[in-house]
Design a protein around this motif. Structure first.
Motif, PDB file in Angstrom:
ATOM      1  N   PRO A 416       0.805  -1.232   0.000  1.00 45.65           N
ATOM      2  CA  PRO A 416       0.000   0.000   0.000  1.00 45.65           C
ATOM      3  C   PRO A 416       0.836   1.280   0.000  1.00 45.65           C
ATOM      4  CG  PRO A 416      -0.076  -1.073   2.157  1.00 45.65           C
ATOM      5  CD  PRO A 416       0.615  -2.026   1.233  1.00 45.65           C
ATOM      6  N   GLY A 417       2.049   1.232   0.497  1.00 44.16           N
ATOM      7  CA  GLY A 417       2.862   2.450   0.563  1.00 44.16           C
ATOM      8  C   GLY A 417       3.645   2.737  -0.710  1.00 44.16           C
ATOM      9  N   ARG A 418       3.439   1.910  -1.741  1.00 43.53           N
ATOM     10  CA  ARG A 418       4.215   2.081  -2.975  1.00 43.53           C
ATOM     11  C   ARG A 418       3.300   2.165  -4.182  1.00 43.53           C
ATOM     12  NH1 ARG A 418       7.510  -1.248   0.355  1.00 43.53           N
ATOM     13  NH2 ARG A 418       9.578  -0.316   0.625  1.00 43.53           N
ATOM     14  N   GLU A 419       3.783   2.837  -5.221  1.00 43.12           N
ATOM     15  CA  GLU A 419       3.017   2.919  -6.471  1.00 43.12           C
ATOM     16  C   GLU A 419       3.284   1.659  -7.278  1.00 43.12           C
ATOM     17  OE1 GLU A 419       4.249   6.447  -8.519  1.00 43.12           O
ATOM     18  OE2 GLU A 419       4.029   7.681  -6.729  1.00 43.12           O
ATOM     19  N   VAL A 420       2.211   0.994  -7.701  1.00 44.44           N
ATOM     20  CA  VAL A 420       2.357  -0.255  -8.457  1.00 44.44           C
ATOM     21  C   VAL A 420       1.844  -0.043  -9.885  1.00 44.44           C
ATOM     22  CG1 VAL A 420       1.596  -2.671  -8.609  1.00 44.44           C
ATOM     23  CG2 VAL A 420       2.201  -1.692  -6.384  1.00 44.44           C
ATOM     24  N   TYR A 421       2.669  -0.394 -10.851  1.00 43.57           N
ATOM     25  CA  TYR A 421       2.315  -0.193 -12.265  1.00 43.57           C
ATOM     26  C   TYR A 421       2.473  -1.477 -13.059  1.00 43.57           C
ATOM     27  CZ  TYR A 421       3.042   4.826 -11.327  1.00 43.57           C
ATOM     28  OH  TYR A 421       2.984   6.095 -10.814  1.00 43.57           O
ATOM     29  N   ALA A 422       1.526  -1.719 -13.964  1.00 40.80           N
ATOM     30  CA  ALA A 422       1.729  -2.735 -15.002  1.00 40.80           C
ATOM     31  C   ALA A 422       2.468  -2.027 -16.135  1.00 40.80           C
ATOM     32  CB  ALA A 422       0.388  -3.258 -15.498  1.00 40.80           C
ATOM     33  N   ALA A 423       3.579  -2.603 -16.532  1.00 44.68           N
ATOM     34  CA  ALA A 423       4.382  -1.976 -17.585  1.00 44.68           C
ATOM     35  C   ALA A 423       4.343  -2.869 -18.815  1.00 44.68           C
ATOM     36  CB  ALA A 423       5.828  -1.813 -17.107  1.00 44.68           C
ATOM     37  N   SER A 424       4.165  -2.250 -19.963  1.00 46.27           N
ATOM     38  CA  SER A 424       4.237  -3.083 -21.170  1.00 46.27           C
ATOM     39  C   SER A 424       5.166  -2.440 -22.184  1.00 46.27           C
ATOM     40  CB  SER A 424       2.857  -3.334 -21.772  1.00 46.27           C
ATOM     41  OG  SER A 424       2.241  -2.121 -22.093  1.00 46.27           O
ATOM     42  N   MET A 425       5.977  -3.298 -22.742  1.00 48.23           N
ATOM     43  CA  MET A 425       6.941  -2.851 -23.747  1.00 48.23           C
ATOM     44  C   MET A 425       7.210  -4.067 -24.619  1.00 48.23           C
ATOM     45  SD  MET A 425      10.806  -1.488 -23.016  1.00 48.23           S
ATOM     46  CE  MET A 425      10.670  -2.251 -21.418  1.00 48.23           C
TER      47      MET A 425
END
Length: 467
Positions: A416-425
């Motif tokens: 919860p204290g961190r930004e979580v991203y799905a990354a696509s490349m």
């Protein structure tokens, strides 16, 4: 008048697929060629890469793209899987098969090695290399030295696979830190130099000079004007676009059969406990350690989905795009109140789901949410190993699980204290290999949009749950 497009050619050599990509100066893929080879066998009858097919394929593919007048090749670089050596003689000819890193390692020889060089625990800490037999590529050299002295005498250089591919085009034998520094038993991370055993065994002189991963050498063919990269270990290459695009500390969870959490901002030396939990260090392309932890979660997911499909008579395709349902998770949590909280005790080798009775679930949706929840329990512990004592604010996820909405929402909820991203490349490894030598072939600034991000927040997950 027709103009030509300046491009870089990247050979991306995996265990299964061998690919050649051309990227333009904006890192758009403008050409792709794929090949698969039939494996051959070594002198013991064990399967191994067909080195001659690979060599011929490199030249055939290049000949084909040089004929394409719409492209002007400015540079060539290579990424390949690790833990694999090509042994060449003074004429540059291979003197041995490209032994498979899964080849069984003789127990007596392994014991002799670790007994002589300080014992498994201390040696593994110094070299950031868990004891993995042939998967520690240095052990392959040790084996040749002791079992095949005539072959050993013929070796001028032992080149890791990416550097051998580079050598085919440049004629310059070299070593690269991303290959040397990945569970090879070769590098002493405490002293930032080769481990002393290489000198003792007469192996040091068979290691080609180390050349910086972001440098280039001229091609061997006269009359050309393209540069040749020295090649990269594929796991390190995939991290490069992130390092170039983001300056704030981050962790990348690269998901596939293995889910590998990579933290380039954690400089704490590996401990014995971390090694026992499948942590290791990769060496980044700038020569700094990248702490990594591994989890066999993709494989586990595949096995458990088979169980679900058989029990509920469904198709595996259903779970590829299943929506996240917070209500289902709430129900599972309520039911779990009476269970012992075994998450803390679950080994990192298999999730709790394998022990669960599928008849306890109302339907396959509930069962699948529980599977991902169990995998996230493990993923949390695995990623936490590399997050410890570092000021990381962002977690990027790429690969298969980045497209799984249930996995991504649950991951955001446990961090919860961190930004979580799905990354696509598309083709992260190949693009990283191209970006590594950007300044040597590309006249433009690096584009900032190579990586697409999708943000997952805990508040979004909670809001959905309240609707």
């Amino acid at each position: 008048m027709s103009s030509t497009t300046p491009v870089i050619a990247i050979f991306d050599v995996g265990k299964t697929n061998k690919k050649l990509f051309l990227f333009d100066e904006h890192y758009n893929m403008v050409h792709e060629r794929s090949a698969r080879f039939i494996e051959t066998v070594d002198e013991d009858g064990d399967p191994c890469e067909n080195l001659e097919s690979l060599r011929l394929s490199v030249f055939d593919s290049l000949r084909e793209v040089f004929k394409k007048k719409e492209f002007e090749i400015k540079a060539i670089n290579f990424s390949a899987y690790g833990a694999s050596f090509v042994y060449i003689d003074e004429n540059g000819e291979p003197v041995a098969p490209l032994y498979n890193y899964l080849k069984e390692y003789p127990e007596a020889l392994k014991k002799q090695f670790y007994d002589q060089y300080g014992g498994e625990a201390d040696f593994s800490v110094a070299t950031a290399s868990p004891v993995l037999g042939s998967l520690n590529s240095g052990m392959q050299l040790y084996r040749i030295r002791h079992e095949k002295p005539e072959m050993f005498a013929k070796i001028k250089y032992a080149l890791h696979l990416p550097q051998y591919l580079s050598y085919l085009i440049s004629g310059i034998p070299c070593s690269d830190i991303t290959s040397i520094g990945c569970h090879t038993n070769l590098w002493n991370f405490n002293r930032n130099t080769y481990h002393r055993w290489l000198g003792n065994e007469g192996i040091l002189e068979k290691m080609a000079p180390i050349i910086a991963s972001d440098s280039v050498v001229p091609a061997a063919f006269p009359g050309n004007n393209y540069s040749v990269g020295v090649g990269l270990h594929d796991s390190s290459a995939a991290l490069i676009p992130y390092l170039v695009n983001f300056t704030e500390p981050f962790v990348l969870i690269s998901t596939g059969t293995w889910c590998i959490s990579l933290n380039p901002f954690n400089n704490n030396p590996l401990t014995r406990e971390e090694l026992e939990l499948d942590c290791l260090c990769y060496m980044g392309y700038k020569g700094t350690p990248v702490k990594a932890s591994r989890l066999f979660a993709g494989f586990e997911h595949e096995q458990q989905v088979k169980r679900i499909t058989e029990h509920f008579n469904t198709s595996a395709a259903v779970y590829r795009n299943m929506d996240y349902d917070p209500g289902v998770i709430d129900r599972l949590k309520l039911r779990g109140r009476n269970e012992t909280p075994r998450e803390t005790e679950a080994p990192l080798t298999a999730s709790l789901f394998g022990q669960r009775d599928l008849a306890a679930f109302a339907d396959d949706v509930e069962a699948y949410h529980q599977l991902i929840s169990d995998i996230i329990g493990q993923q949390y512990r695995s990623t936490q190993l590399v997050l410890k004592n570092s000021n990381v604010k962002r977690i990027f996820v790429d690969g298969g699980f980045s497209k799984n909405a249930i996995y991504m929402n649950l991951l955001a909820s446990v961090f919860p204290g961190r930004e979580v991203y799905a990354a696509s490349m598309a083709q992260a490894t190949a693009i990283g290999t191209a970006v590594a030598i950007h300044k040597h072939w590309n006249t433009r600034t690096l584009p900032g949009d190579i990586i697409e991000l999708k943000y997952y927040s805990v508040t979004q997950a909670l809001a959905k749950s309240d609707e």
